[in-house]
Design a protein around this motif. Structure first.
Motif, PDB file in Angstrom:
ATOM      1  N   ASN A   1     -50.950  -1.708   2.112  1.00  0.00           N
ATOM      2  CA  ASN A   1     -50.539  -0.906   3.271  1.00  0.00           C
ATOM      3  C   ASN A   1     -50.432  -1.757   4.532  1.00  0.00           C
ATOM      4  OD1 ASN A   1     -50.734   1.322   1.552  1.00  0.00           O
ATOM      5  ND2 ASN A   1     -52.872   1.683   2.106  1.00  0.00           N
ATOM      6  N   GLU A   2     -49.932  -2.984   4.382  1.00  0.00           N
ATOM      7  CA  GLU A   2     -49.879  -3.923   5.510  1.00  0.00           C
ATOM      8  C   GLU A   2     -48.507  -3.989   6.174  1.00  0.00           C
ATOM      9  OE1 GLU A   2     -52.667  -5.500   6.462  1.00  0.00           O
ATOM     10  OE2 GLU A   2     -53.764  -4.523   4.832  1.00  0.00           O
ATOM     11  N   GLY A   3     -47.571  -3.120   5.789  1.00  0.00           N
ATOM     12  CA  GLY A   3     -46.198  -3.221   6.285  1.00  0.00           C
ATOM     13  C   GLY A   3     -46.066  -3.097   7.782  1.00  0.00           C
ATOM     14  N   ASN A   4     -46.874  -2.246   8.405  1.00  0.00           N
ATOM     15  CA  ASN A   4     -46.720  -2.018   9.847  1.00  0.00           C
ATOM     16  C   ASN A   4     -48.000  -2.315  10.624  1.00  0.00           C
ATOM     17  OD1 ASN A   4     -48.257   0.100   8.978  1.00  0.00           O
ATOM     18  ND2 ASN A   4     -47.042   1.718   9.945  1.00  0.00           N
ATOM     19  N   THR A   5     -48.845  -3.189  10.094  1.00  0.00           N
ATOM     20  CA  THR A   5     -50.119  -3.460  10.751  1.00  0.00           C
ATOM     21  C   THR A   5     -50.075  -4.652  11.695  1.00  0.00           C
ATOM     22  OG1 THR A   5     -50.882  -4.900   8.943  1.00  0.00           O
ATOM     23  CG2 THR A   5     -51.369  -2.540   8.762  1.00  0.00           C
ATOM     24  N   GLY A   6     -48.976  -5.390  11.696  1.00  0.00           N
ATOM     25  CA  GLY A   6     -48.884  -6.548  12.571  1.00  0.00           C
ATOM     26  C   GLY A   6     -49.669  -7.746  12.078  1.00  0.00           C
TER      27      GLY A   6
ATOM     28  N   ARG B   1     -53.774  -8.276  16.101  1.00  0.00           N
ATOM     29  CA  ARG B   1     -52.477  -8.311  15.438  1.00  0.00           C
ATOM     30  C   ARG B   1     -51.563  -9.329  16.121  1.00  0.00           C
ATOM     31  NH1 ARG B   1     -50.213  -3.068  14.899  1.00  0.00           N
ATOM     32  NH2 ARG B   1     -48.139  -3.939  14.984  1.00  0.00           N
TER      33      ARG B   1
ATOM     34  N   VAL C   1     -42.221  -7.666   9.382  1.00  0.00           N
ATOM     35  CA  VAL C   1     -42.654  -6.618   8.458  1.00  0.00           C
ATOM     36  C   VAL C   1     -42.403  -6.996   6.999  1.00  0.00           C
ATOM     37  CG1 VAL C   1     -42.392  -4.765  10.136  1.00  0.00           C
ATOM     38  CG2 VAL C   1     -40.448  -5.407   8.699  1.00  0.00           C
TER      39      VAL C   1
ATOM     40  N   THR D   1     -45.054  -8.715   3.386  1.00  0.00           N
ATOM     41  CA  THR D   1     -46.377  -8.154   3.674  1.00  0.00           C
ATOM     42  C   THR D   1     -47.025  -7.590   2.412  1.00  0.00           C
ATOM     43  OG1 THR D   1     -45.209  -6.147   4.420  1.00  0.00           O
ATOM     44  CG2 THR D   1     -45.987  -7.658   6.108  1.00  0.00           C
TER      45      THR D   1
ATOM     46  N   ALA E   1     -43.369   3.430   6.180  1.00  0.00           N
ATOM     47  CA  ALA E   1     -43.446   2.245   7.037  1.00  0.00           C
ATOM     48  C   ALA E   1     -44.661   1.384   6.735  1.00  0.00           C
ATOM     49  CB  ALA E   1     -43.471   2.676   8.507  1.00  0.00           C
ATOM     50  N   PHE E   2     -45.749   1.999   6.247  1.00  0.00           N
ATOM     51  CA  PHE E   2     -46.964   1.235   5.987  1.00  0.00           C
ATOM     52  C   PHE E   2     -46.875   0.411   4.707  1.00  0.00           C
ATOM     53  CE2 PHE E   2     -47.582   5.486   4.147  1.00  0.00           C
ATOM     54  CZ  PHE E   2     -47.811   5.155   2.815  1.00  0.00           C
TER      55      PHE E   2
ATOM     56  N   ARG F   1     -44.080  -4.868   1.989  1.00  0.00           N
ATOM     57  CA  ARG F   1     -42.693  -5.191   1.641  1.00  0.00           C
ATOM     58  C   ARG F   1     -42.573  -6.618   1.110  1.00  0.00           C
ATOM     59  NH1 ARG F   1     -39.384  -2.870   6.930  1.00  0.00           N
ATOM     60  NH2 ARG F   1     -40.757  -1.094   7.349  1.00  0.00           N
TER      61      ARG F   1
END
Length: 599
Positions: free
Chosen positions: A324-329, A459, A465, A468, A493-494, A497
């Motif tokens: 779940n690191e897609g949108n964590t920066g 972050r 993104v 990830t 989004a999370f 990718r």
């Protein structure tokens, strides 16, 4: 070969660090026992590893030339120097990253009438945080359990004969004796189906736990298993999982005294699962809904090569969530060109006890690195020499380790460990300046630790993104599963990718529903969950019913492994918001079991 080349860079740094530095680090202490001054190591070897049993504390052999070796710190260099030892890594921490989802995954049409594919004759194995074995969805109509066994790694440790069965899984049909299913030195306790049924018949949970005291404290494993294989008994069938009539195998990961399991526990668990499946002579679909961000993200770590090796054993499919690191920066990448400096900015939030940073680049590229403290003080350019360096920046000590390419990757790692001299790392905006000297390829990738270990405000600014994916979803021969929102028919989004850092693998393979999924909860009820952890078991259950159709029902006796992955890719449906397939966001598309079977 220089012994350091046979030892993972992070382990080399850990060996050079002090006990105090290790204690404050997020990564350096994993696998080290301060009381006994021993390291638990992942080893790849050839020949007779048992010749070292009098020099080391413990050897646990896995299949395919892998082993877990516990050795005194003073003997790590000696062990790596032995010609039988090919490579050594330290363990890493792992982070645990149904009704509507079942329908959009095109499975309802296959579970009525002509096909009736519900996982009969297939073993679904969930390696996770355990299971609430009292839950009605994991029991038959008569109240007995559907679970073949629970191996609880947290339940202590006991000794068994030192030598077990090695390589026996490589040939389907090889006999494995009951006593050799678990590794040579058992961590925890295996609770059999008979023992679980005894606990279920005890009259109450309290009485049952005195017989089988294994609990799912976090609930994560119970939630995952419900999606993959719950039968929906507690909801009249409404919230049944993908393979509701499969048989179940559970491994509860972990080591007593530690809050997070590690890669050693995962490797032992997978070895156990495949041995058990072969003993039962049942095809097995394996679910791994966790991972970490440490590594080159190209599938070359020992954990990933071990998964690739086990993927070719017996009749199995291994499904891994992309995290779940897609949108964590937590990731930033770019292309460095000669004559053009780049500045990477990242924020460290208040009260952060430790932070680390990985930089992965081509070994052929050479560039200077300057660190800039939030107060403006600069440090560098750093010395471009192999080994560890120490920097004192304000009230933060920074360990820097320049690695070298290893036998399995051409990439170079430069690792930064931010360790507080007091309680917390200095907060604020830190900068790293990259100064090109000789650039051939130019790509660089930075990763922060998994978001679950950090304050959300720690972050990168202007993060990337893509790439990830968490490890081990970057392994080659597993099915990497991302998440999408099945209500909006758009990607989540999370979701981690792709592609892999070297762009040689298309990941994820596909996505499955991972937003607001109803599934089993500890205590016998249901709950709503979100994350790739819960997208993955949709694909695990899909693999189970596909193997039922192929192997159990005789339509395709070779429908397992890479063949299942190919079928799932071919049948995946495209989301209306994306063009260009496969792509690093959703891979080949969204799970559709019916189209994958080409019925």
């Amino acid at each position: 070969m220089n012994n350091d080349q046979k030892i993972e860079n992070l382990l080399n740094l850990a060996l050079e660090a002090s006990d105090a530095e290790r204690e404050k680090s997020l990564n350096l202490n994993q696998g080290y026992d301060r009381e006994t001054k021993t390291w638990e190591l992942i080893v790849r070897y050839h020949g007779d590893i048992w010749k070292f049993q009098n020099q080391v504390r413990e050897i646990i052999t896995l299949s395919g030339g892998y082993a877990i070796v516990t050795v005194e710190e003073s003997l790590v260099d000696w062990l790596s120097a032995q010609p039988e030892i090919e490579y050594v890594e330290k363990p890493k921490r792992l982070f645990f990253s149904v009704d509507q989802g079942r329908a959009v995954s095109c499975v309802n049409q296959l579970q009525t009438g002509e096909y009736n594919l519900k996982g009969q004759g297939i073993l679904v194995a969930v390696i996770d945080s355990g299971v609430d074995y009292f839950h009605p969805d994991f029991r038959n109509e008569d109240g007995t359990t559907r679970i073949e066994a629970i191996w609880d790694q947290t339940a202590g440790r006991r000794d068994v004969p030192e030598r077990g069965v090695e390589e026996s899984m490589a040939i389907p049909g090889t006999e494995i004796r009951e006593e050799n299913i678990l590794p040579e030195k058992i961590r925890g306790v295996e609770y059999t189906k008979e023992r679980i049924n005894e606990a279920l018949a005890a009259g109450s949970r309290e009485a049952g736990y005195r017989i089988v005291p294994s609990r799912d404290v976090s609930g994560h494993g119970t939630e995952v298993l419900g999606i993959a294989a719950g039968n929906g008994r507690a909801s009249g069938g409404q919230y049944r999982g993908m393979a509701p009539e499969s048989r179940i195998l559970v491994v509860k990961l972990g080591v007593p005294g530690q809050s997070f399991p590690g890669t050693v526990e995962l490797m032992l668990a997978l070895d156990y699962v495949l041995r058990k499946a072969l003993q039962l002579e049942m095809p097995v679909a394996v679910n791994l809904s966790f991972g970490n961000v440490y590594g080159p993200h190209d599938g070359t770590s020992l954990l990933e090569t071990y998964l690739d090796m086990t993927a070719g054993m017996w009749q199995n499919v291994i499904c891994v969530g992309t995290g779940n690191e897609g949108n964590t920066g937590g990731h930033i990448s770019g292309l460095l060109q000669e004559g053009q400096e780049r500045t990477i900015e990242f924020g460290i939030a208040d009260s952060e006890p430790t932070v680390n940073l990985q930089l992965w680049k081509s070994y052929t590229d050479q560039f200077g690195i300057v660190l800039v403290h939030p107060n403006g003080d600069t440090f560098g350019p750093l010395q471009e020499r192999l080994g560890a360096q120490r920097i004192i920046a304000g009230r933060t000590e920074i360990l820097v380790y320049y690695g070298e390419p290893k036998p399995y990757t051409t990439a170079q790692e430069i690792y930064f460990d931010f360790i507080p001299r007091g309680n917390y790392v200095d907060s604020g905006v830190w900068k790293i300046r990259l100064i090109p000297r000789r650039v051939v390829e130019g790509r660089y990738d930075f990763w922060l630790p998994s978001s679950g270990a950090l304050n959300p405000n720690t972050r990168f600014f202007g993060p990337t993104v893509n790439t990830t994916l968490t490890i081990p979803s970057t392994a080659q021969k597993i099915i990497a599963v991302g998440a999408y929102d099945s209500r909006l028919m758009t990607y989540a989004a999370f979701s981690g990718r792709g592609n892999t850092r070297d762009e040689r693998q298309i990941k994820p393979d596909l996505v499955a529903p991972g937003v607001s999924i109803t599934t089993t909860a500890v205590g016998g009820s249901y709950t709503n969950v979100t994350g790739t952890s819960f997208a993955t078991p949709f694909v695990t259950g899909a693999a189970a019913i596909m193997m039922q159709w192929g192997i159990v029902e005789g339509n395709d006796p070779f429908l397992y492994g890479e063949k299942v992955r190919a079928y799932l890719q071919r049948g995946a449906m495209r989301l209306p918001t994306l063009i260009g397939y496969p792509n690093p966001i959703v891979g080949y598309g969204a799970l559709c079991v019916k189209d994958s079977l080409l019925l």
